[in-house]
Scaffold this active site. Structure first.
Site, PDB file in Angstrom:
ATOM      1  N   LYS A  54      42.068  38.086  48.492  1.00 49.11           N
ATOM      2  CA  LYS A  54      41.738  36.678  48.761  1.00 49.11           C
ATOM      3  C   LYS A  54      42.993  35.909  49.152  1.00 49.11           C
ATOM      4  O   LYS A  54      42.964  35.080  50.064  1.00 49.11           O
ATOM      5  CB  LYS A  54      41.056  36.046  47.543  1.00 49.11           C
ATOM      6  CG  LYS A  54      39.605  36.505  47.413  1.00 49.11           C
ATOM      7  CD  LYS A  54      39.007  36.271  46.051  1.00 49.11           C
ATOM      8  CE  LYS A  54      37.680  37.010  45.939  1.00 49.11           C
ATOM      9  NZ  LYS A  54      37.208  37.190  44.575  1.00 49.11           N
ATOM     10  N   GLN A  98      37.495  34.405  39.016  1.00 48.75           N
ATOM     11  CA  GLN A  98      37.131  35.812  39.240  1.00 48.75           C
ATOM     12  C   GLN A  98      36.306  36.343  38.066  1.00 48.75           C
ATOM     13  O   GLN A  98      36.692  36.205  36.906  1.00 48.75           O
ATOM     14  CB  GLN A  98      38.423  36.633  39.434  1.00 48.75           C
ATOM     15  CG  GLN A  98      38.207  38.071  39.838  1.00 48.75           C
ATOM     16  CD  GLN A  98      37.600  38.226  41.230  1.00 48.75           C
ATOM     17  OE1 GLN A  98      37.844  37.448  42.134  1.00 48.75           O
ATOM     18  NE2 GLN A  98      36.784  39.252  41.396  1.00 48.75           N
ATOM     19  N   ASP A 121      32.053  29.813  45.517  1.00 48.50           N
ATOM     20  CA  ASP A 121      31.244  30.996  45.190  1.00 48.50           C
ATOM     21  C   ASP A 121      29.756  30.684  45.322  1.00 48.50           C
ATOM     22  O   ASP A 121      28.930  31.603  45.389  1.00 48.50           O
ATOM     23  CB  ASP A 121      31.492  31.402  43.724  1.00 48.50           C
ATOM     24  CG  ASP A 121      32.420  32.595  43.586  1.00 48.50           C
ATOM     25  OD1 ASP A 121      32.434  33.439  44.508  1.00 48.50           O
ATOM     26  OD2 ASP A 121      33.109  32.679  42.562  1.00 48.50           O
TER      27      ASP A 121
HETATM   28  N1  GUN Z   1      33.700  39.462  41.096  1.00 48.32           N
HETATM   29  C1  GUN Z   1      33.144  40.330  41.972  1.00 48.32           C
HETATM   30  N2  GUN Z   1      32.608  39.666  43.020  1.00 48.32           N
HETATM   31  C2  GUN Z   1      32.840  38.344  42.799  1.00 48.32           C
HETATM   32  C3  GUN Z   1      32.535  37.158  43.534  1.00 48.32           C
HETATM   33  O1  GUN Z   1      31.934  37.165  44.609  1.00 48.32           O
HETATM   34  N3  GUN Z   1      32.963  36.008  42.976  1.00 48.32           N
HETATM   35  C4  GUN Z   1      33.611  35.956  41.789  1.00 48.32           C
HETATM   36  N4  GUN Z   1      33.967  34.765  41.315  1.00 48.32           N
HETATM   37  N5  GUN Z   1      33.905  37.044  41.083  1.00 48.32           N
HETATM   38  C5  GUN Z   1      33.522  38.221  41.597  1.00 48.32           C
END
Ligand code: GUN
Length: 287
Positions: A54, A98, A121
């Site tokens: 990211k 996350q 998200d």
């Molecule tokens: N962990 C795995 N995929 C995701 C996601 O799309 N968003 C978040 N916040 N955590 C994750």
């Protein structure tokens, strides 16, 4: 029929380049530099990789990125206070905590604390609710990536029979709602569905998001269907999707591979949501 393999890696690169161009334009017009804050609690190796990806995507798109790493024994109060601080920051347009969080933390409370306008998200109940009433602003990234893959592959969604296998809040449910918004006729199937094979065989568009390796077998795919495989299962054979790819590709018109299908789209849609959040933060007359 041997299916066209949908190249999610290429589509993701295209979208990220489009987002970078839009971010550049936004800055040139005196708008803000989009900023994404990512919060990582603990040292889960897979989460560390996701967070690094990211950060790299932000750098490539010309965004600011703010990484907040907290030790795995962080208290709920510390994490909540960080979210409140990020909510107040004018430089932060998107907040991503996350997941999964360590077990002692209440992730529902944390997700609820994120300002809906910064919830890139798309997991906040307000944004999920907007999805239900057809006022989508920030949609969850993985299902939004599925729709983008389908559209960019030229798949007709209007009036199509779409079957989503899986009903998670993160993928299955929002994928079904996004397909409904495209005027597909949507069925959500799940672990309690009777005669799953018959349900799947009716699908013009089949989205598999169950987390069970190769659960969707070739006989469950209609001749000429489009198959979107959201599964990423680590097995002895390596990364495997929820679809038996080799068998399904002989029936489908188009299919996503694992890896290299839906996976790379999630980050592209996250960049797109962050750009959108930065645009939404502008005064209404400047948007
Ligand atoms: N962990 C795995 N995929 C995701 C996601 O799309 N968003 C978040 N916040 N955590 C994750």
């Amino acid at each position: 029929m041997t299916a066209e393999i949908i190249d999610g890696k290429q589509m993701s690169a295209d979208i990220r380049a489009e987002v970078a161009a839009s971010a550049k334009k936004l800055k040139e017009e005196q708008g803000p530099t989009p900023g994404l804050a990512v919060v990582l609690v603990g040292e889960d190796p897979a989460s560390q990789v996701y967070v690094r990806n990211k950060e790299n995507a932000c750098a490539e798109a010309g965004f600011h990125s703010f990484k907040h790493e907290l030790p795995k024994n962080t208290t709920q109060e510390k994490l909540m206070n960080l979210v409140f601080e990020l909510n107040r920051s004018d430089d932060v347009h998107g907040i991503l905590v996350q997941l999964p969080l360590p077990k002692h933390l209440d992730s529902a409370e944390v997700l609820l604390a994120i300002e809906p306008e910064k919830d890139v998200d798309g997991f906040h109940p307000v944004n999920m609710g907007k999805l239900v009433v057809g006022q989508t602003t920030l949609a969850p990234c993985t299902p939004a990536g599925c729709i983008e893959l389908l559209k960019r592959s030229g798949v007709e969604l209007e009036g199509a029979n779409a079957v989503v296998v899986g009903r998670s809040n993160i993928v299955g449910k929002p994928a079904a709602l996004l397909l409904l918004a495209e005027n597909s006729t949507v069925t959500i199937a799940h672990s309690k569905t009777r005669d799953l094979a018959t349900v799947c065989r009716a699908a013009d568009v089949l989205v598999a998001a169950v987390g069970v390796p190769k659960m969707i077998t070739g006989d469950m795919v209609k001749e000429g269907a489009t198959v979107i495989d959201v599964g990423i299962n680590r097995t002895d054979e390596g990364l495997v999707g929820d679809v038996d790819f080799e068998a399904a590709k002989e029936k489908a018109r188009a299919i996503t591979p694992v890896p290299g299908g839906v996976g790379p789209m999630t980050i592209a849609m996250l960049m797109k949501n962050t750009l959108k959040a930065a645009q939404m933060a502008l005064p209404a007359q400047d948007r």
